[in-house]
Design an enzyme around this catalytic site. Sequence first.
Site, PDB file in Angstrom:
ATOM      1  N   HIS A 250       0.826  -1.205   0.000  1.00 30.92           N
ATOM      2  CA  HIS A 250       0.000   0.000   0.000  1.00 30.92           C
ATOM      3  C   HIS A 250       0.866   1.263   0.000  1.00 30.92           C
ATOM      4  O   HIS A 250       0.592   2.227  -0.741  1.00 30.92           O
ATOM      5  CB  HIS A 250      -0.916  -0.007   1.219  1.00 30.92           C
ATOM      6  CG  HIS A 250      -1.736   1.235   1.357  1.00 30.92           C
ATOM      7  ND1 HIS A 250      -2.829   1.496   0.563  1.00 30.92           N
ATOM      8  CD2 HIS A 250      -1.614   2.308   2.195  1.00 30.92           C
ATOM      9  CE1 HIS A 250      -3.352   2.667   0.893  1.00 30.92           C
ATOM     10  NE2 HIS A 250      -2.633   3.180   1.895  1.00 30.92           N
ATOM     11  N   ARG A 253       2.486   1.699  -3.407  1.00 32.14           N
ATOM     12  CA  ARG A 253       1.574   1.975  -4.506  1.00 32.14           C
ATOM     13  C   ARG A 253       1.348   3.474  -4.709  1.00 32.14           C
ATOM     14  O   ARG A 253       1.290   3.958  -5.844  1.00 32.14           O
ATOM     15  CB  ARG A 253       0.246   1.269  -4.263  1.00 32.14           C
ATOM     16  CG  ARG A 253      -0.712   1.386  -5.450  1.00 32.14           C
ATOM     17  CD  ARG A 253      -2.056   0.752  -5.161  1.00 32.14           C
ATOM     18  NE  ARG A 253      -1.908  -0.690  -4.964  1.00 32.14           N
ATOM     19  CZ  ARG A 253      -2.207  -1.317  -3.828  1.00 32.14           C
ATOM     20  NH1 ARG A 253      -2.646  -0.611  -2.806  1.00 32.14           N
ATOM     21  NH2 ARG A 253      -2.064  -2.608  -3.730  1.00 32.14           N
ATOM     22  N   ARG A 363      12.954  13.630  15.909  1.00 29.97           N
ATOM     23  CA  ARG A 363      12.374  14.254  14.726  1.00 29.97           C
ATOM     24  C   ARG A 363      10.859  14.095  14.700  1.00 29.97           C
ATOM     25  O   ARG A 363      10.147  14.974  14.209  1.00 29.97           O
ATOM     26  CB  ARG A 363      13.005  13.660  13.463  1.00 29.97           C
ATOM     27  CG  ARG A 363      14.465  14.047  13.289  1.00 29.97           C
ATOM     28  CD  ARG A 363      15.015  13.564  11.965  1.00 29.97           C
ATOM     29  NE  ARG A 363      16.421  13.934  11.827  1.00 29.97           N
ATOM     30  CZ  ARG A 363      16.845  15.129  11.416  1.00 29.97           C
ATOM     31  NH1 ARG A 363      15.961  16.069  11.119  1.00 29.97           N
ATOM     32  NH2 ARG A 363      18.142  15.382  11.318  1.00 29.97           N
ATOM     33  N   ASN A 364      10.378  12.986  15.212  1.00 33.83           N
ATOM     34  CA  ASN A 364       8.926  12.810  15.302  1.00 33.83           C
ATOM     35  C   ASN A 364       8.317  13.855  16.242  1.00 33.83           C
ATOM     36  O   ASN A 364       7.245  14.415  15.977  1.00 33.83           O
ATOM     37  CB  ASN A 364       8.614  11.392  15.794  1.00 33.83           C
ATOM     38  CG  ASN A 364       7.150  11.033  15.664  1.00 33.83           C
ATOM     39  OD1 ASN A 364       6.640  10.866  14.569  1.00 33.83           O
ATOM     40  ND2 ASN A 364       6.473  10.913  16.797  1.00 33.83           N
ATOM     41  N   ALA A 365       9.015  14.134  17.362  1.00 33.18           N
ATOM     42  CA  ALA A 365       8.521  15.149  18.301  1.00 33.18           C
ATOM     43  C   ALA A 365       8.558  16.541  17.666  1.00 33.18           C
ATOM     44  O   ALA A 365       7.616  17.346  17.835  1.00 33.18           O
ATOM     45  CB  ALA A 365       9.364  15.120  19.574  1.00 33.18           C
ATOM     46  N   ASP A 394       7.180  16.702  23.825  1.00 36.37           N
ATOM     47  CA  ASP A 394       6.740  17.705  22.854  1.00 36.37           C
ATOM     48  C   ASP A 394       5.427  18.330  23.313  1.00 36.37           C
ATOM     49  O   ASP A 394       4.855  17.929  24.328  1.00 36.37           O
ATOM     50  CB  ASP A 394       6.598  17.084  21.455  1.00 36.37           C
ATOM     51  CG  ASP A 394       5.524  16.010  21.384  1.00 36.37           C
ATOM     52  OD1 ASP A 394       4.408  16.231  21.899  1.00 36.37           O
ATOM     53  OD2 ASP A 394       5.790  14.920  20.818  1.00 36.37           O
ATOM     54  N   GLY A 423       4.886  10.790   6.875  1.00 33.71           N
ATOM     55  CA  GLY A 423       5.695   9.601   7.165  1.00 33.71           C
ATOM     56  C   GLY A 423       4.968   8.324   6.802  1.00 33.71           C
ATOM     57  O   GLY A 423       3.837   8.308   6.324  1.00 33.71           O
ATOM     58  N   GLY A 425       4.959   5.647   9.160  1.00 36.10           N
ATOM     59  CA  GLY A 425       4.636   4.905  10.368  1.00 36.10           C
ATOM     60  C   GLY A 425       5.674   3.862  10.734  1.00 36.10           C
ATOM     61  O   GLY A 425       5.354   2.868  11.400  1.00 36.10           O
ATOM     62  N   LEU A 428       8.934   4.980  14.733  1.00 36.69           N
ATOM     63  CA  LEU A 428       8.863   4.502  16.124  1.00 36.69           C
ATOM     64  C   LEU A 428       9.015   2.983  16.194  1.00 36.69           C
ATOM     65  O   LEU A 428       9.529   2.457  17.186  1.00 36.69           O
ATOM     66  CB  LEU A 428       7.546   4.941  16.755  1.00 36.69           C
ATOM     67  CG  LEU A 428       7.390   6.451  16.998  1.00 36.69           C
ATOM     68  CD1 LEU A 428       6.041   6.754  17.640  1.00 36.69           C
ATOM     69  CD2 LEU A 428       8.526   6.974  17.886  1.00 36.69           C
TER      70      LEU A 428
END
Length: 473
Positions: A250, A253, A363-365, A394, A423, A425, A428
């Site tokens: 997915h 694609r 970086r996610n925070a 954060d 992103g 997923g 993390l």
Amino acid sequence: MGRLFWKFFFFIAIAQITATFGVGVLFWIENLERSNRNSEIDLSPPASFMIRSAAATLQFGGPEALRSLINEGRPHRLQLYAVDENNQDLMGREVSAHLVAQARRVLTTERDRRVVELVKAANGHSYLMFIPTPNDEFGPPPGGMPGPEPRFMKEHGPKPLFFPTMPIVVALLASLVFALLLAWYFSHPIRHLKNALNQAANGNLDLELEPVMSARNDELADLGRDFDVMTSKLRTLMESQRRLLHDVSHELRSPIARLQMAIGLARVQDKDKLELTLERIERESVRMDKLVGELLTLSRLEANVPGSMEEAIAIQPLLADMTNDASFEAEALGKEVESSIDCRVQVKGNPELLYRAIENVLRNAIKHTAPETAVQVVTEIDEDNKLLHLSILDRGPGVPEEEMDSIFELFFRSSRTKSNSAGHGLGLSIARRIVEAHQGFIRAANRRDGGLRVDITLPFMADEPARGETLES
């Protein structure tokens, strides 16, 4: 019945049958010995002395001298018999043929020979001399005359030799029944386990042994529970693999479709718009390259081949470099990174992977914290347990509590950030596997005043400076 059942049954039955016959033979020997000890011939030392005296009297004094000796009136002498070849007693008393036959058998027994004597007298007759056992079977001498004889032997004859046939048969049947039950008790759960293994080999992992073996409390029941745990983990692994394939297909694609669309537009667009289309193609290719790189990293971690894990990593400079780089990125977005780092310790592992794990969380925070807010990086040392606690906080939207346990799963994106997140997923998920490969753990929680807190705990090494570092630096 399986082969294991018959093996159990055979060996248990053989052991019990052997024990049964052994005990039976011991009882038979004991009974035989008791029969010998209960002989109707007196085998005592006084009897032996009396027989030797009578034999000497008969040999040197003749039958008359022996008759006088017997008639002296002493009770033990009254019981002495002297029987000739025709089974006639010297004193004319009636003698049981069985008693004479037993005396002749005792005569042939070497250890008991001295209580029975065969003496040839001067008149040419041979006399067999013996003394019957003095017990309650002897009646009193009638009229004061000798001649007692066991009444039981006279009326019923000799007692038959007893062999414990019936006890042996009963014990044998009981042994076979219990051997059958014991063999069934052991082989029954093993057949269930064999069937479950065959089902698992054929791809059916839904069969559980716990309901079948719940009544047992032994090693076989533990084996069944371990089998259930194994199949449960296999089910989870297979489901995660199927989900991974679905999610990867997915995720790939969408950029592939956008690439195809951009290529199609490039063919029909004007040259002045071609540059924008090429930039979009480049952006999508970079996105695909990043996704493939993350998948390769994840595959290495899942296969437990993360590379060298023996390097001593100085955490203080690693976090300092990371927060400095992250600050430039945050400033471009109108955000800040605040750090409170004081952790002059070392962690054994792979510095590249550990850097990537912490950077993914940081970086996610930065991505989700609100504008004009700061991401905090805080460290704490637990000297007693030799643990490093690293917290990244954060001021973003946080994560719904019902999704908190899923944020470290593959391709998971929170419902609060899915719409504005570019992103895949995987960040993390990769961070969790890297931390676990370093013998640590990672967890997340919502902050009370808004935002998300991610805590990473890692064991650190003894106080030794890392390569190229000193404790003072």
